[in-house]
Design a protein around this motif. Structure first.
Motif, PDB file in Angstrom:
ATOM      1  N   ARG A   1       0.830  -1.220   0.000  1.00  0.00           N
ATOM      2  CA  ARG A   1       0.000   0.000   0.000  1.00  0.00           C
ATOM      3  C   ARG A   1       0.859   1.262   0.000  1.00  0.00           C
ATOM      4  O   ARG A   1       0.741   2.135   0.872  1.00  0.00           O
ATOM      5  CB  ARG A   1      -0.959  -0.004   1.194  1.00  0.00           C
ATOM      6  CG  ARG A   1      -1.921  -1.182   1.198  1.00  0.00           C
ATOM      7  CD  ARG A   1      -2.916  -1.114   2.346  1.00  0.00           C
ATOM      8  NE  ARG A   1      -3.797  -2.266   2.359  1.00  0.00           N
ATOM      9  CZ  ARG A   1      -4.913  -2.384   1.632  1.00  0.00           C
ATOM     10  NH1 ARG A   1      -5.263  -1.394   0.813  1.00  0.00           N
ATOM     11  NH2 ARG A   1      -5.650  -3.475   1.710  1.00  0.00           N
ATOM     12  N   VAL A   2       1.747   1.343  -0.996  1.00  0.00           N
ATOM     13  CA  VAL A   2       2.643   2.487  -1.099  1.00  0.00           C
ATOM     14  C   VAL A   2       1.857   3.759  -1.389  1.00  0.00           C
ATOM     15  O   VAL A   2       0.751   3.725  -1.940  1.00  0.00           O
ATOM     16  CB  VAL A   2       3.702   2.264  -2.195  1.00  0.00           C
ATOM     17  CG1 VAL A   2       4.571   1.070  -1.872  1.00  0.00           C
ATOM     18  CG2 VAL A   2       3.056   2.113  -3.567  1.00  0.00           C
ATOM     19  N   ARG A   3       2.460   4.895  -1.005  1.00  0.00           N
ATOM     20  CA  ARG A   3       1.841   6.194  -1.230  1.00  0.00           C
ATOM     21  C   ARG A   3       2.851   7.129  -1.875  1.00  0.00           C
ATOM     22  O   ARG A   3       4.067   6.952  -1.736  1.00  0.00           O
ATOM     23  CB  ARG A   3       1.345   6.791   0.085  1.00  0.00           C
ATOM     24  CG  ARG A   3       0.240   5.978   0.751  1.00  0.00           C
ATOM     25  CD  ARG A   3      -0.138   6.574   2.094  1.00  0.00           C
ATOM     26  NE  ARG A   3       0.973   6.489   3.038  1.00  0.00           N
ATOM     27  CZ  ARG A   3       0.905   6.928   4.297  1.00  0.00           C
ATOM     28  NH1 ARG A   3      -0.196   7.505   4.745  1.00  0.00           N
ATOM     29  NH2 ARG A   3       1.948   6.808   5.095  1.00  0.00           N
ATOM     30  N   ALA A   4       2.350   8.126  -2.567  1.00  0.00           N
ATOM     31  CA  ALA A   4       3.221   9.128  -3.177  1.00  0.00           C
ATOM     32  C   ALA A   4       4.124   9.734  -2.108  1.00  0.00           C
ATOM     33  O   ALA A   4       3.679  10.047  -0.997  1.00  0.00           O
ATOM     34  CB  ALA A   4       2.377  10.209  -3.842  1.00  0.00           C
ATOM     35  N   GLY A   5       5.398   9.879  -2.435  1.00  0.00           N
ATOM     36  CA  GLY A   5       6.368  10.417  -1.496  1.00  0.00           C
ATOM     37  C   GLY A   5       7.166   9.356  -0.758  1.00  0.00           C
ATOM     38  O   GLY A   5       8.187   9.659  -0.141  1.00  0.00           O
ATOM     39  N   ASP A   6       6.704   8.093  -0.796  1.00  0.00           N
ATOM     40  CA  ASP A   6       7.451   7.009  -0.168  1.00  0.00           C
ATOM     41  C   ASP A   6       8.741   6.719  -0.928  1.00  0.00           C
ATOM     42  O   ASP A   6       8.878   7.058  -2.116  1.00  0.00           O
ATOM     43  CB  ASP A   6       6.622   5.718  -0.149  1.00  0.00           C
ATOM     44  CG  ASP A   6       5.522   5.723   0.913  1.00  0.00           C
ATOM     45  OD1 ASP A   6       5.580   6.581   1.812  1.00  0.00           O
ATOM     46  OD2 ASP A   6       4.616   4.871   0.827  1.00  0.00           O
ATOM     47  N   THR A   7       9.682   6.079  -0.247  1.00  0.00           N
ATOM     48  CA  THR A   7      10.878   5.532  -0.883  1.00  0.00           C
ATOM     49  C   THR A   7      10.880   4.030  -0.657  1.00  0.00           C
ATOM     50  O   THR A   7      10.631   3.567   0.461  1.00  0.00           O
ATOM     51  CB  THR A   7      12.156   6.145  -0.287  1.00  0.00           C
ATOM     52  OG1 THR A   7      12.175   7.548  -0.543  1.00  0.00           O
ATOM     53  CG2 THR A   7      13.403   5.517  -0.906  1.00  0.00           C
TER      54      THR A   7
ATOM     55  N   VAL B   1      12.345   5.187  -6.027  1.00  0.00           N
ATOM     56  CA  VAL B   1      12.770   3.788  -6.052  1.00  0.00           C
ATOM     57  C   VAL B   1      14.291   3.692  -6.024  1.00  0.00           C
ATOM     58  O   VAL B   1      14.979   4.335  -6.821  1.00  0.00           O
ATOM     59  CB  VAL B   1      12.246   3.057  -7.304  1.00  0.00           C
ATOM     60  CG1 VAL B   1      12.707   1.601  -7.303  1.00  0.00           C
ATOM     61  CG2 VAL B   1      10.730   3.137  -7.379  1.00  0.00           C
ATOM     62  N   ILE B   2      14.797   2.888  -5.106  1.00  0.00           N
ATOM     63  CA  ILE B   2      16.198   2.476  -5.110  1.00  0.00           C
ATOM     64  C   ILE B   2      16.216   1.076  -5.714  1.00  0.00           C
ATOM     65  O   ILE B   2      15.600   0.149  -5.175  1.00  0.00           O
ATOM     66  CB  ILE B   2      16.777   2.450  -3.681  1.00  0.00           C
ATOM     67  CG1 ILE B   2      16.699   3.839  -3.049  1.00  0.00           C
ATOM     68  CG2 ILE B   2      18.220   1.942  -3.702  1.00  0.00           C
ATOM     69  CD1 ILE B   2      17.008   3.845  -1.557  1.00  0.00           C
ATOM     70  N   GLY B   3      16.883   0.920  -6.850  1.00  0.00           N
ATOM     71  CA  GLY B   3      16.848  -0.346  -7.564  1.00  0.00           C
ATOM     72  C   GLY B   3      18.184  -1.049  -7.549  1.00  0.00           C
ATOM     73  O   GLY B   3      19.190  -0.474  -7.976  1.00  0.00           O
TER      74      GLY B   3
ATOM     75  N   LEU C   1      21.333   6.460   1.186  1.00  0.00           N
ATOM     76  CA  LEU C   1      20.293   7.077   0.362  1.00  0.00           C
ATOM     77  C   LEU C   1      19.016   7.346   1.142  1.00  0.00           C
ATOM     78  O   LEU C   1      18.263   8.282   0.822  1.00  0.00           O
ATOM     79  CB  LEU C   1      19.983   6.167  -0.837  1.00  0.00           C
ATOM     80  CG  LEU C   1      21.132   5.959  -1.828  1.00  0.00           C
ATOM     81  CD1 LEU C   1      20.792   4.844  -2.810  1.00  0.00           C
ATOM     82  CD2 LEU C   1      21.408   7.260  -2.594  1.00  0.00           C
ATOM     83  N   ALA C   2      18.729   6.521   2.147  1.00  0.00           N
ATOM     84  CA  ALA C   2      17.508   6.676   2.951  1.00  0.00           C
ATOM     85  C   ALA C   2      17.880   6.455   4.412  1.00  0.00           C
ATOM     86  O   ALA C   2      17.654   5.367   4.965  1.00  0.00           O
ATOM     87  CB  ALA C   2      16.450   5.676   2.507  1.00  0.00           C
ATOM     88  N   PRO C   3      18.454   7.469   5.072  1.00  0.00           N
ATOM     89  CA  PRO C   3      18.954   7.295   6.443  1.00  0.00           C
ATOM     90  C   PRO C   3      17.896   6.827   7.444  1.00  0.00           C
ATOM     91  O   PRO C   3      18.210   6.105   8.391  1.00  0.00           O
ATOM     92  CB  PRO C   3      19.461   8.700   6.806  1.00  0.00           C
ATOM     93  CG  PRO C   3      19.749   9.351   5.485  1.00  0.00           C
ATOM     94  CD  PRO C   3      18.727   8.818   4.534  1.00  0.00           C
ATOM     95  N   GLY C   4      16.649   7.210   7.229  1.00  0.00           N
ATOM     96  CA  GLY C   4      15.589   6.813   8.141  1.00  0.00           C
ATOM     97  C   GLY C   4      14.947   5.488   7.793  1.00  0.00           C
ATOM     98  O   GLY C   4      13.995   5.058   8.457  1.00  0.00           O
ATOM     99  N   GLY C   5      15.437   4.841   6.755  1.00  0.00           N
ATOM    100  CA  GLY C   5      14.839   3.599   6.294  1.00  0.00           C
ATOM    101  C   GLY C   5      13.832   3.845   5.180  1.00  0.00           C
ATOM    102  O   GLY C   5      13.498   4.986   4.857  1.00  0.00           O
ATOM    103  N   VAL C   6      13.355   2.774   4.588  1.00  0.00           N
ATOM    104  CA  VAL C   6      12.440   2.875   3.453  1.00  0.00           C
ATOM    105  C   VAL C   6      11.067   2.332   3.829  1.00  0.00           C
ATOM    106  O   VAL C   6      10.913   1.571   4.787  1.00  0.00           O
ATOM    107  CB  VAL C   6      12.992   2.117   2.223  1.00  0.00           C
ATOM    108  CG1 VAL C   6      14.313   2.721   1.773  1.00  0.00           C
ATOM    109  CG2 VAL C   6      13.147   0.625   2.522  1.00  0.00           C
ATOM    110  N   ALA C   7      10.068   2.736   3.051  1.00  0.00           N
ATOM    111  CA  ALA C   7       8.692   2.332   3.342  1.00  0.00           C
ATOM    112  C   ALA C   7       8.429   0.878   2.989  1.00  0.00           C
ATOM    113  O   ALA C   7       7.573   0.234   3.605  1.00  0.00           O
ATOM    114  CB  ALA C   7       7.718   3.232   2.588  1.00  0.00           C
TER     115      ALA C   7
END
Length: 347
Positions: free
Chosen positions: A141-147, A172-174, A205-211
């Motif tokens: 259930r991703v939302r706009a602004g998520d990583t 997106v980190i791929g 790239l995402a210090p707080g973690g990803v969604a």
């Protein structure tokens, strides 16, 4: 009606595939005869030939997880059935049976393909599109602004995941090998080499973690996928590619993965872990499963027709070269989907 099929006779390499010609019965109540225009090679076939797919049929059988084709003949249809017509292009999830030039299917399992969408392009988004859409929008259930992190972002499911996530306003980190970094960047993702300290690179790239993390690799690396999550994040595991070539039971591999995900869900940290099964719910709630699949594929085909999502076809092979198609899909060099199309008349 004669059908040409590719048969997987037993555990073995791609070279063991055989060609079979057999007669098909006329479609009965609620059935449709479909002339196949395109099928594809998925990770499932790679596991099946090794005898490691967790709910595969007994040998021998015809592989082919999905297809796109044209209805050649319709049997009598039940009241309230989805309207279909001879000559209409349709898509179907089959799990097996798609590597053929004609198939007999339940009409209720067919999803109309919009006019103007080529068969091979639509085929790339049947299994891969349904898997990606459901993981993104029904599981995570991703939302706009998520990583999010997409492992194997150059692959069949991965490349679709990237595009659908970007269309939803998600960063997106791929992950991919060094040679596929450019292709991943072209899809709109931030490419990261999966070799080396992947967890450290993602944290940069995402210090707080990803969604969310979408992991088809499994094995020991799934621990790092779990650690990449932000509080409230979701891990979606949908395969165990890292164990593809190991001897032993494929079912045991899945059970171990399920046990690990279950344990993580018990931990009081606000994160969640899911094992995604595309077929979940069909046996118990077939009508709902079909309705949701029809809804999801219709959305995906609309995005394809508008150019928001593009079909990533690595290479096409004629039906009689299915062994070469399977071998190439397993090479690790494919970017996008390996598609099998009908033989030319001369073949």
């Amino acid at each position: 009606m004669r059908a040409i099929e590719i048969v997987l006779p037993a555990v073995g390499g791609p070279e063991t595939l055989q060609v079979r010609v057999r007669e098909l019965p006329r479609p009965g109540l609620g059935q449709a005869l479909v002339r196949v225009e395109a099928s594809g090679v998925t990770f499932a076939e790679q596991q099946m030939r090794r005898g490691r797919y967790y709910d595969m049929p007994a040998f021998p059988f015809v592989p082919g997880y999905d297809l796109v084709g044209v209805i050649e003949e319709l049997g009598p249809q039940a009241p309230g059935a989805i309207p279909l017509a001879v000559g209409q292009r349709v898509a179907a999830l089959t799990k097996t049976g798609g590597w053929a030039d004609r198939v007999l299917l339940e009409a209720a399992d067919l999803v109309p393909v919009p006019d103007g969408v080529p068969a091979a392009e639509a085929e790339t988004l049947v299994t891969n599109g349904a898997t990606a859409w459901r993981m993104l929008h029904r599981t995570a259930r991703v939302r706009a602004g998520d990583t999010v992190v997409v492992h194997g972002a150059n692959g069949g499911v991965g490349s679709v995941l990237v595009q659908l996530a970007r269309a939803a306003g998600v960063t997106v980190i791929g992950t991919a090998s060094a040679r596929n970094q450019e292709a991943v960047a072209a899809l709109g993702a931030v490419p990261v080499d999966y070799r080396g300290d992947l967890l450290a690179r993602v944290r940069e790239l995402a210090p707080g973690g990803v969604a969310a993390v979408f992991d088809h690799v499994g094995g020991k690396g799934v621990k790092d996928s779990w650690r990449m999550l932000a509080p409230g994040g979701t891990l979606v595991s949908y395969g165990s590619a890292s164990t593809r070539d190991r001897a032993g039971s494929g079912m045991l591999t899945v059970l171990r993965l399920l046990a690990r995900l279950t344990l993580w869900n018990i931990l009081p940290n606000g994160r969640s872990a899911h094992f995604f099964n595309l077929w979940a719910g069909k046996a118990r709630k077939a009508d709902r499963f079909r309705a949701e699949l029809r809804e999801d594929l219709t959305e995906i085909f609309t995005l394809l027709g508008s150019g928001t999502v593009r079909a990533t076809i690595d290479r096409t092979y004629p039906l009689h070269e299915a062994a070469a198609a399977l071998r190439h899909a397993e090479s690790g060099t494919a970017v996008g989907k390996v598609v099998i199309v009908p033989d030319a008349p001369a073949a």
